[in-house]
Design an enzyme around this catalytic site. Structure first.
Site, PDB file in Angstrom:
ATOM      1  N   GLY A   1       0.829  -1.190   0.000  1.00  8.07           N
ATOM      2  CA  GLY A   1       0.000   0.000   0.000  1.00  8.07           C
ATOM      3  C   GLY A   1       0.870   1.250   0.000  1.00  8.07           C
ATOM      4  O   GLY A   1       2.027   1.225   0.451  1.00  8.07           O
ATOM      5  N   CYS A   2       0.336   2.354  -0.487  1.00  7.26           N
ATOM      6  CA  CYS A   2       1.133   3.578  -0.595  1.00  7.26           C
ATOM      7  C   CYS A   2       1.532   4.117   0.783  1.00  7.26           C
ATOM      8  O   CYS A   2       2.700   4.445   1.021  1.00  7.26           O
ATOM      9  CB  CYS A   2       0.383   4.626  -1.402  1.00  7.26           C
ATOM     10  N   TYR A   3       0.576   4.211   1.703  1.00  8.24           N
ATOM     11  CA  TYR A   3       0.913   4.689   3.044  1.00  8.24           C
ATOM     12  C   TYR A   3       1.884   3.727   3.729  1.00  8.24           C
ATOM     13  O   TYR A   3       2.829   4.149   4.404  1.00  8.24           O
ATOM     14  CB  TYR A   3      -0.346   4.810   3.906  1.00  8.24           C
ATOM     15  N   ALA A   4       1.631   2.432   3.563  1.00  9.27           N
ATOM     16  CA  ALA A   4       2.507   1.439   4.184  1.00  9.27           C
ATOM     17  C   ALA A   4       3.931   1.568   3.663  1.00  9.27           C
ATOM     18  O   ALA A   4       4.892   1.414   4.422  1.00  9.27           O
ATOM     19  CB  ALA A   4       1.966   0.036   3.918  1.00  9.27           C
ATOM     20  N   THR A   5       4.082   1.872   2.381  1.00 12.31           N
ATOM     21  CA  THR A   5       5.418   2.037   1.810  1.00 12.31           C
ATOM     22  C   THR A   5       6.175   3.150   2.519  1.00 12.31           C
ATOM     23  O   THR A   5       7.339   2.989   2.912  1.00 12.31           O
ATOM     24  CB  THR A   5       5.315   2.325   0.305  1.00 12.31           C
TER      25      THR A   5
END
Length: 312
Positions: free
Chosen positions: A114-118
């Site tokens: 996920g983008c936030y997780a990245t």
């Protein structure tokens, strides 16, 4: 022989961006589904099993269905949905995290992060992994993202002719503190305590910043800006995708959230003072946060140069 690539869900934001990165390449063959058959399970199954590698750019339920349709076939799969990010048997597609590149290279199933997780993992995983941050630490995370990450409905709201005035300002969401990226943030960071995650959607299309504030006394052996910079420099080495920003960045005193729009890189900033530290990751939510990461993973899985087709 060129590998056959199929994008299941090419009409969505992530699928379109993957297609844009691949359509001009002469080392692959793109398989395309007829527009009037794109929801036909038989036609999808045919293409899923004719491909050497498949991108799933679908909602979670449809992604699980696609995996079932491809069962028994030889296609390797990169799933860009949330469905398999913590699932057994799936490699997590963040090659810059220690040990992940080899898993991706050899995997048949890869879950795109996920983008936030990245952004979160780029900051927190090195701290936990090196012992600088206790896995049980109390951690908060604040993030700003462009509206394209929220899908077609949000894009239509922000770009429509009758958009509401409230869209002019950044808006908190997931206020119950249960965002869908939290499970992978915990699983891949090594944290055993759920972080307080506070995302905001903003009035720009692409780009994001993810920030983790810490007290210096939360850290062991890396309790200063200089020590943290050294830790990240060692962890990411000479990565062509993840960049540690210079010690004087940002010179203007601001960190813009959409500066990397259209890029597939990720930047790390270390700021603060002797008592409090501010760690920030900046990326494009559709680049390293989605489609760029997916193409990077494809390159690794198929033996191509890792950054081919990426905008660095």
């Amino acid at each position: 022989m060129k590998p056959n690539i199929y994008i299941d869900g090419r009409e969505g934001t992530t699928g379109l961006q993957i297609y844009d990165r691949l359509e001009g390449r002469d080392d692959i063959e793109l398989l395309l589904i007829d527009e009037d058959k794109r929801k036909d399970p038989d036609e999808r199954a045919k293409l899923l099993n004719a491909a050497d590698l498949v991108f799933l750019c679908l909602p979670d339920g449809a992604a699980r269905e696609a995996v079932s349709l491809a069962a028994g076939g030889s296609a390797r799969i990169i799933d860009c949905s949330t469905a398999h990010r913590t699932a057994e048997g799936w490699a997590y597609g963040f090659p810059e995290l220690h040990g992940q590149r080899e898993k991706i290279v050899n995997a048949k199933r890869v879950a795109n992060p996920g983008c936030y997780a990245t952004g979160f993992l780029s900051l927190v995983r090195p701290l936990v992994e090196t012992g600088a941050l206790d896995p049980e630490a109390y951690v908060a995370c604040h993030a700003l993202s462009g509206y394209t990450g929220a899908g077609k409905k949000a894009i239509a709201q922000y770009t429509g002719p009758e958009r509401e005035r409230e869209l002019d300002s950044p808006r908190h969401y997931a206020v119950a503190l249960s965002h869908k990226h939290i499970p992978e943030m915990m699983a891949m960071s090594g944290l055993t305590r759920k972080p307080v995650f506070m995302p905001m959607i903003c009035d720009f299309p692409q780009g994001m910043t993810v920030t983790v504030p810490l007290f210096a006394d939360q850290l062991k052996g890396a309790a200063s800006i200089e020590a943290l910079r050294a830790l990240y420099a060692d962890y990411y080495g000479d990565s062509p995708v993840v960049e540690l920003r210079p010690a004087d960045a940002p010179s203007c005193g601001f960190i813009g959230s959409n500066n990397l729009a259209g890029k597939d890189t990720l930047q790390i900033f270390v700021n603060g003072n002797e008592e409090q530290l501010m760690l920030t990751a900046r990326l494009d939510n559709l680049g390293k946060g989605a489609s760029g990461a997916a193409v990077q993973n494809m390159n690794l899985m198929l033996g191509f140069e890792e950054t081919k087709g990426l905008s660095l």
